[in-house]
Scaffold this motif. Structure first.
Motif, PDB file in Angstrom:
ATOM      1  N   THR A 286     -71.574 -16.520  15.230  1.00  0.00           N
ATOM      2  CA  THR A 286     -71.281 -18.035  14.567  1.00  0.00           C
ATOM      3  C   THR A 286     -69.827 -18.433  14.841  1.00  0.00           C
ATOM      4  O   THR A 286     -69.500 -19.560  15.345  1.00  0.00           O
ATOM      5  CB  THR A 286     -71.346 -18.011  13.072  1.00  0.00           C
ATOM      6  OG1 THR A 286     -72.890 -17.770  13.092  1.00  0.00           O
ATOM      7  CG2 THR A 286     -71.248 -19.194  12.477  1.00  0.00           C
TER       8      THR A 286
ATOM      9  N   THR B 108     -75.280 -12.868  12.939  1.00  0.00           N
ATOM     10  CA  THR B 108     -74.712 -14.036  12.576  1.00  0.00           C
ATOM     11  C   THR B 108     -73.347 -14.121  12.669  1.00  0.00           C
ATOM     12  O   THR B 108     -72.522 -15.103  13.046  1.00  0.00           O
ATOM     13  CB  THR B 108     -75.362 -14.591  11.631  1.00  0.00           C
ATOM     14  OG1 THR B 108     -76.870 -14.111  11.629  1.00  0.00           O
ATOM     15  CG2 THR B 108     -75.213 -16.059  11.004  1.00  0.00           C
TER      16      THR B 108
ATOM     17  N   ALA C 295     -78.985 -19.435  12.989  1.00  0.00           N
ATOM     18  CA  ALA C 295     -79.577 -18.573  11.762  1.00  0.00           C
ATOM     19  C   ALA C 295     -81.112 -18.650  11.863  1.00  0.00           C
ATOM     20  O   ALA C 295     -81.835 -17.505  11.650  1.00  0.00           O
ATOM     21  CB  ALA C 295     -79.260 -19.538  10.360  1.00  0.00           C
TER      22      ALA C 295
ATOM     23  N   PRO D  35     -78.898 -14.961   7.048  1.00  0.00           N
ATOM     24  CA  PRO D  35     -78.123 -15.919   8.329  1.00  0.00           C
ATOM     25  C   PRO D  35     -78.009 -17.329   7.793  1.00  0.00           C
ATOM     26  O   PRO D  35     -77.082 -17.708   8.202  1.00  0.00           O
ATOM     27  CB  PRO D  35     -79.329 -15.755   9.425  1.00  0.00           C
ATOM     28  CG  PRO D  35     -80.122 -14.521   9.127  1.00  0.00           C
ATOM     29  CD  PRO D  35     -80.045 -14.518   7.537  1.00  0.00           C
TER      30      PRO D  35
ATOM     31  N   CYS E   9     -79.192 -14.849  20.062  1.00  0.00           N
ATOM     32  CA  CYS E   9     -79.497 -14.426  18.881  1.00  0.00           C
ATOM     33  C   CYS E   9     -80.679 -13.723  18.565  1.00  0.00           C
ATOM     34  O   CYS E   9     -80.870 -12.836  17.765  1.00  0.00           O
ATOM     35  CB  CYS E   9     -79.166 -15.556  17.864  1.00  0.00           C
ATOM     36  SG  CYS E   9     -77.487 -16.235  17.578  1.00  0.00           S
TER      37      CYS E   9
END
Length: 698
Positions: free
Chosen positions: A265, A261, A326, A591, A248
């Motif tokens: 996720t 994200t 995040a 995020p 990320c």
């Protein structure tokens, strides 16, 4: 919000003959984790209430459930109206979640909205009253006597700030208020303000988002993550957290953090849920084996409790993985001018006169981004992984995830390779632009005619020319896909920020605020000033969101630096970095909102305390690291000595003139220096040098 019993026990509860029997079984399945004791007691009392209501049968059970539902709804609405929003207050569909990431209050689906015919929450009513009253008050009284239009512009700014902070209107519509108010308040013309809403920064946003959409459309980040995990084999918790956070962090440098994200996720949730199922299956097998061996009831209960405890520890680890996604997306966005929305605001600042390019910002911000990303991993490792007794996710689970991807998207295709090549070409063109195209394409006077926006658009537009093998007869990227996923409101948001900057300059508000704040700057040592800027902006970003903070703080800091006659970069560079350090609250950064909403798919959604407990330590550490790194890297890359440079003086227009006057400025001998016009004194020909000497600029 009551934490549900572990998934493995839900089937057992469903088979109970009465709620009383179910209530008696809950302590064995939920009391393992001491952090959830308060929630377990509440849940146990709720089930016991249902049991008591059925002492003469089950006929009163619906009534008891109805009372519990209403009580639970009341608690949820109260918490939501205090902006302590939970996972179940957000939508889960990607299309709506894209907007909820920047407007969490607007998309709160559980809050009570008793005002404006069910349209507003309490915060929104407060924001409306504060904003309108501020506009009226500053339109009637004029505390800044030297600049009559400045007080009106201050009212417009406060109106926009209140509407942004409290989300009275969608943030994108609030960005249009300067276009309405500034001309009506006789500050500037409509034609001039409209130019703020479409400029080279807007084109840079379009170019980068087109490639982002293509990457998301072909699921390339998900395939990269699976390929990385398959090479590792059995994935230990520390390795899994590092893989997700590292991926990320890298992707957020070149894609927008919202897209990264949204893509990563769901994959992380699917993987952790599969791992939890693996743990529960192993626990069930051990219980079955114990039963076959004739184990007593105590041994069976111990085996069940051991399996539930391991599953709860895995749920705890899943919280850390989502929060890590995040945090790393926010940290990675610091590194590039296109990685975070506040970075666009900095690039659009006219006072910087094009000093900040994609490459120069990358050289300045990359070390800070890396340091914050490493800090985030250390904090989450200590909290979620260090004491975790979990052997890891088996290769079979990862292979099953990969097979699901193959069934959905097929094997690696030419489309994904083409999109990856376009992304690499775009990055390389932005890196080498100052050394190549800026020198090759110039005007007759030697001025560069090509900037980052033009070069970023070239590879992005080729995505509409490359045929797709997945969808024959279409290009890799089509307009319907762009129309569905492109956040056009972001262009209005950036335009609104630039329009406020225009109003600051043309109304004289920048001079007034600059004199107020700028008078304090010479009294503070430069490094301490850097620390104060980073700390104050970071704290504002936790409460007001990074977008609101950047749109209101950057113009003030720019005006203060000019009036204090220091380099604007000395204040604006650390302030822009600080807007991305929003780790404390679940609604502070896009995020954070996305992982909070997506966590509804876990056995136990994320809670406010998960963000706060991890974010508090990380925020303090990030402030210290960002202060030191931004101080060092700014002097290595931009050389922002404390003297106001010529380019900054010329960029602010009539408030500053550059004079060929020798003298000593902050201990340095100069042959020419900036002179700030004494507009407040009523004489447009007199200006002030750094040492306070007033000279006739004519």
């Amino acid at each position: 919000h009551f934490a549900p019993p572990p998934l493995g026990r839900l089937k057992h509860l469903d088979t109970m003959s009465s709620p009383r029997a179910a209530a008696s079984s809950i302590p064995n399945s939920t009391s393992v984790n001491s952090q959830n004791m308060g929630e377990d007691d509440s849940l146990r009392r709720a089930w016991q209430l249902g049991a008591e209501s059925t002492s003469e049968g089950d006929k009163d059970l619906p009534r008891a459930n109805s009372l519990m539902d209403r009580a639970d709804s009341t608690i949820k609405m109260a918490g939501s109206n205090l902006q302590l929003q939970r996972a179940d207050t957000f939508p889960t569909e990607d299309k709506e979640l894209r907007h909820a990431a920047t407007m969490p209050m607007t998309f709160d689906i559980s809050a009570a909205r008793p005002f404006c015919c069910g349209l507003w929450k309490l915060q929104q009513l407060v924001g409306f009253v504060l904003g309108v009253v501020s506009l009226i008050v500053f339109s009637v009284i004029h505390p800044i006597e030297a600049h009559s239009a400045a007080t009106s512009m201050l009212g417009v700014t406060l109106l926009c700030a209140c509407f942004w902070i409290f989300e009275v209107l969608p943030v994108y519509i609030t960005a249009l208020l300067p276009m309405v108010c500034i001309p009506l308040m006789s500050i500037q013309s409509s034609e001039y303000i409209a130019t703020a809403y479409w400029n080279w920064v807007s084109m840079l946003v379009v170019a980068t988002y087109l490639v982002d959409i293509a990457m998301e459309h072909v699921h390339l980040p998900r395939r990269i993550a699976l390929a990385l995990l398959l090479r590792v084999g059995v994935v230990r918790p520390s390795t899994l957290l590092a893989c997700f956070m590292g991926l990320c962090w890298v992707l957020a440098m070149f894609l927008n953090s919202i897209a990264v994200t949204l893509v990563i996720t769901p994959f992380a949730i699917s993987l952790t849920n599969a791992a939890e199922e693996q743990v529960r299956n192993a626990a069930d097998s051990s219980v079955d084996y114990a039963q076959e061996e004739g184990a007593d009831e105590a041994a069976l209960q111990e085996a069940v409790a051991r399996g539930n405890a391991e599953a709860q520890r895995l749920q705890h680890f899943a919280d850390g993985v989502l929060i890590g996604i995040a945090y790393s997306a926010s940290a990675g966005g610091i590194a590039t001018i296109t990685g975070a929305i506040p970075n666009y605001f900095l690039a659009a600042e006219s006072a910087l006169a094009g000093q900040v390019s994609w490459l120069s910002w990358f050289a300045f911000a990359f070390p800070t981004s890396l340091a914050v990303g490493v800090l985030a991993y250390i904090v989450l490792y200590v909290r979620y992984v260090r004491h975790l007794a979990f052997e890891g996710i088996s290769k079979e689970v990862i292979e099953q995830e990969y097979q699901d991807l193959i069934c959905e998207m097929g094997p690696m295709s030419r489309d994904e390779v083409a999109v990856a090549c376009v992304q690499v070409v775009q990055i390389l063109m932005l890196i080498f632009r100052p050394f190549t195209f800026s020198n090759w394409v110039t005007s007759p006077h030697g001025d560069a005619l090509v900037n980052d926006a033009t070069l970023a658009l070239v590879p992005a537009m080729t995505l509409f020319l490359i045929p797709s093998v997945i969808s024959p007869g279409q290009a890799i990227l089509t307009w319907p896909t762009v129309h569905e996923k492109f956040d056009f409101g972001l262009l209005l948001l950036i335009g609104g920020s630039i329009a406020i900057n225009y109003g600051f300059q043309d109304s004289g508000l920048s001079i007034a605020l600059g004199e107020l704040v700028g008078s304090l700057i010479p009294c503070v040592p430069p490094f301490v000033l850097n620390l104060v800027v980073v700390t104050s902006v970071t704290l504002c970003s936790q409460v007001l969101s990074s977008i609101s903070t950047a749109s209101t703080m950057l113009p003030v800091l720019r005006a203060a630096s000019v009036q204090a006659m220091v380099n604007p970069l000395a204040l604006m560079l650390p302030a822009t970095v600080a807007t991305s350090l929003a780790f404390l609250l679940p609604t502070a950064a896009p995020p954070n909102v996305i992982v909070l909403a997506k966590s509804q798919e876990l056995g136990r959604p994320l809670r406010f305390r998960e963000f706060f407990s991890s974010g508090l330590v990380l925020t303090v550490a990030a402030i210290l690291v960002a202060t030191g790194m931004s101080w060092i890297m700014a002097r290595l890359v931009f050389h922002p000595d404390n003297i106001l440079p010529k380019w900054a003086c010329e960029a602010v227009g009539g408030t500053c003139v550059w004079l060929e006057i020798e003298g000593v400025v902050q201990g340095t001998f100069v042959s020419a220096q900036a002179c700030i016009m004494d507009i407040a004194g009523g004489d447009a020909k007199v200006c002030r040098l750094w040492n306070g000497t007033m000279v006739d600029a004519s």
